[in-house]
Design a protein around this motif. Structure first.
Motif, PDB file in Angstrom:
ATOM      1  N   SER A   1      64.762 -27.711  35.071  1.00 57.64           N
ATOM      2  CA  SER A   1      65.097 -27.269  33.718  1.00 57.64           C
ATOM      3  C   SER A   1      65.884 -25.958  33.712  1.00 57.64           C
ATOM      4  CB  SER A   1      63.824 -27.108  32.893  1.00 57.64           C
ATOM      5  OG  SER A   1      63.020 -26.086  33.444  1.00 57.64           O
ATOM      6  N   LEU A   2      66.045 -25.324  34.861  1.00 56.13           N
ATOM      7  CA  LEU A   2      66.775 -24.058  34.922  1.00 56.13           C
ATOM      8  C   LEU A   2      68.255 -24.321  35.186  1.00 56.13           C
ATOM      9  CD1 LEU A   2      64.178 -22.050  37.018  1.00 56.13           C
ATOM     10  CD2 LEU A   2      64.722 -21.732  34.607  1.00 56.13           C
ATOM     11  N   PRO A   3      69.131 -23.420  34.739  1.00 59.63           N
ATOM     12  CA  PRO A   3      70.564 -23.618  34.965  1.00 59.63           C
ATOM     13  C   PRO A   3      70.903 -23.624  36.461  1.00 59.63           C
ATOM     14  CG  PRO A   3      70.157 -21.736  33.502  1.00 59.63           C
ATOM     15  CD  PRO A   3      68.842 -22.204  33.985  1.00 59.63           C
ATOM     16  N   ALA A   4      71.893 -24.443  36.832  1.00 58.64           N
ATOM     17  CA  ALA A   4      72.301 -24.512  38.242  1.00 58.64           C
ATOM     18  C   ALA A   4      72.762 -23.140  38.710  1.00 58.64           C
ATOM     19  CB  ALA A   4      73.421 -25.526  38.403  1.00 58.64           C
ATOM     20  N   GLY A   5      72.326 -22.766  39.868  1.00 65.75           N
ATOM     21  CA  GLY A   5      72.723 -21.485  40.436  1.00 65.75           C
ATOM     22  C   GLY A   5      71.865 -20.318  39.993  1.00 65.75           C
ATOM     23  N   ALA A   6      70.879 -20.566  39.156  1.00 64.00           N
ATOM     24  CA  ALA A   6      70.026 -19.480  38.666  1.00 64.00           C
ATOM     25  C   ALA A   6      69.149 -18.938  39.790  1.00 64.00           C
ATOM     26  CB  ALA A   6      69.155 -19.971  37.525  1.00 64.00           C
ATOM     27  N   GLU A   7      68.848 -17.662  39.674  1.00 66.09           N
ATOM     28  CA  GLU A   7      67.927 -17.025  40.606  1.00 66.09           C
ATOM     29  C   GLU A   7      66.760 -16.475  39.791  1.00 66.09           C
ATOM     30  OE1 GLU A   7      71.052 -15.711  44.077  1.00 66.09           O
ATOM     31  OE2 GLU A   7      70.418 -14.209  42.632  1.00 66.09           O
ATOM     32  N   VAL A   8      65.565 -16.746  40.241  1.00 65.43           N
ATOM     33  CA  VAL A   8      64.361 -16.356  39.512  1.00 65.43           C
ATOM     34  C   VAL A   8      63.451 -15.569  40.444  1.00 65.43           C
ATOM     35  CG1 VAL A   8      62.341 -17.208  38.252  1.00 65.43           C
ATOM     36  CG2 VAL A   8      64.488 -18.464  38.139  1.00 65.43           C
ATOM     37  N   VAL A   9      62.967 -14.435  39.966  1.00 62.45           N
ATOM     38  CA  VAL A   9      61.935 -13.700  40.683  1.00 62.45           C
ATOM     39  C   VAL A   9      60.697 -13.697  39.797  1.00 62.45           C
ATOM     40  CG1 VAL A   9      61.198 -11.446  41.537  1.00 62.45           C
ATOM     41  CG2 VAL A   9      63.507 -12.262  42.018  1.00 62.45           C
ATOM     42  N   VAL A  10      59.587 -14.164  40.339  1.00 57.49           N
ATOM     43  CA  VAL A  10      58.314 -14.181  39.627  1.00 57.49           C
ATOM     44  C   VAL A  10      57.426 -13.128  40.265  1.00 57.49           C
ATOM     45  CG1 VAL A  10      56.313 -15.550  38.956  1.00 57.49           C
ATOM     46  CG2 VAL A  10      58.566 -16.632  39.149  1.00 57.49           C
ATOM     47  N   ARG A  11      57.047 -12.145  39.473  1.00 53.07           N
ATOM     48  CA  ARG A  11      56.183 -11.066  39.969  1.00 53.07           C
ATOM     49  C   ARG A  11      54.789 -11.259  39.393  1.00 53.07           C
ATOM     50  NH1 ARG A  11      55.660  -5.765  37.890  1.00 53.07           N
ATOM     51  NH2 ARG A  11      57.469  -6.156  36.566  1.00 53.07           N
ATOM     52  N   ALA A  12      53.805 -11.393  40.259  1.00 53.44           N
ATOM     53  CA  ALA A  12      52.429 -11.592  39.815  1.00 53.44           C
ATOM     54  C   ALA A  12      51.787 -10.244  39.507  1.00 53.44           C
ATOM     55  CB  ALA A  12      51.623 -12.316  40.884  1.00 53.44           C
ATOM     56  N   LEU A  13      51.050 -10.200  38.438  1.00 56.10           N
ATOM     57  CA  LEU A  13      50.301  -9.007  38.055  1.00 56.10           C
ATOM     58  C   LEU A  13      48.836  -9.221  38.434  1.00 56.10           C
ATOM     59  CD1 LEU A  13      51.926  -8.446  34.542  1.00 56.10           C
ATOM     60  CD2 LEU A  13      52.509  -7.324  36.708  1.00 56.10           C
ATOM     61  N   PRO A  14      48.033  -8.166  38.498  1.00 61.84           N
ATOM     62  CA  PRO A  14      46.632  -8.312  38.934  1.00 61.84           C
ATOM     63  C   PRO A  14      45.825  -9.388  38.203  1.00 61.84           C
ATOM     64  CG  PRO A  14      47.230  -6.014  38.955  1.00 61.84           C
ATOM     65  CD  PRO A  14      48.409  -6.755  38.373  1.00 61.84           C
ATOM     66  N   PRO A  15      45.995  -9.621  36.895  1.00 62.13           N
ATOM     67  CA  PRO A  15      45.218 -10.690  36.252  1.00 62.13           C
ATOM     68  C   PRO A  15      45.532 -12.083  36.780  1.00 62.13           C
ATOM     69  CG  PRO A  15      46.062  -9.184  34.597  1.00 62.13           C
ATOM     70  CD  PRO A  15      46.708  -8.810  35.903  1.00 62.13           C
ATOM     71  N   ALA A  16      46.645 -12.264  37.500  1.00 64.25           N
ATOM     72  CA  ALA A  16      47.010 -13.584  38.024  1.00 64.25           C
ATOM     73  C   ALA A  16      45.965 -14.091  39.014  1.00 64.25           C
ATOM     74  CB  ALA A  16      48.377 -13.541  38.691  1.00 64.25           C
ATOM     75  N   ALA A  17      45.263 -13.193  39.684  1.00 63.13           N
ATOM     76  CA  ALA A  17      44.270 -13.612  40.677  1.00 63.13           C
ATOM     77  C   ALA A  17      43.103 -14.360  40.032  1.00 63.13           C
ATOM     78  CB  ALA A  17      43.762 -12.405  41.450  1.00 63.13           C
TER      79      ALA A  17
END
Length: 125
Positions: free
Chosen positions: A78-94
């Motif tokens: 679903s993301l545009p071709a060539g897109a770059e994504v950085v997902v940063r987890a925060l402490p509540p993600a654990a």
């Protein structure tokens, strides 16, 4: 596990995405989305994960990374071709389940896709 073509690996790409990409944050994750400006070299969507020691010990961090890799995979199409994504987890993600992480990631990605493009600051290429 993400295929090698979908992984963001080098630090320059992480830096470029975080500095020039659109940002959307939630309670457990922050998403930086950089879509290529046309005409650009189009490659597949690439995703990088940042899970710091603030999230927890190595076991907790690896569990969060595995869950994020699993929940981000369906979003690649679903993301545009060539897109770059950085997902940063925060402490509540654990403390979240995969379903809760997926809901959080979906919400952040949709917000990042809707937000206007961040101004280019001439950051490192």
């Amino acid at each position: 596990m993400l295929a090698a073509e979908h992984r963001l690996r080098d630090s320059d790409a992480f830096r470029r995405t975080v500095r020039a990409g659109r940002r959307a944050g939630g309670s457990a994750v922050v998403v930086h989305l950089l879509t290529p400006a046309p005409p650009a070299q189009v490659h597949s969507v690439r995703v990088g994960l940042v899970v710091s020691k603030a999230v927890g010990n190595a076991v907790a961090r690896n569990q969060v990374k595995r869950r994020l890799r699993h929940v981000v995979r369906p979003h690649l199409a679903s993301l545009p071709a060539g897109a770059e994504v950085v997902v940063r987890a925060l402490p509540p993600a654990a403390g979240l389940s995969s379903a809760e992480l997926d809901a959080e990631l979906t919400r952040c990605l949709s917000r990042a896709m809707r937000s206007p493009a961040a101004p280019r600051t001439g950051a490192a290429s």
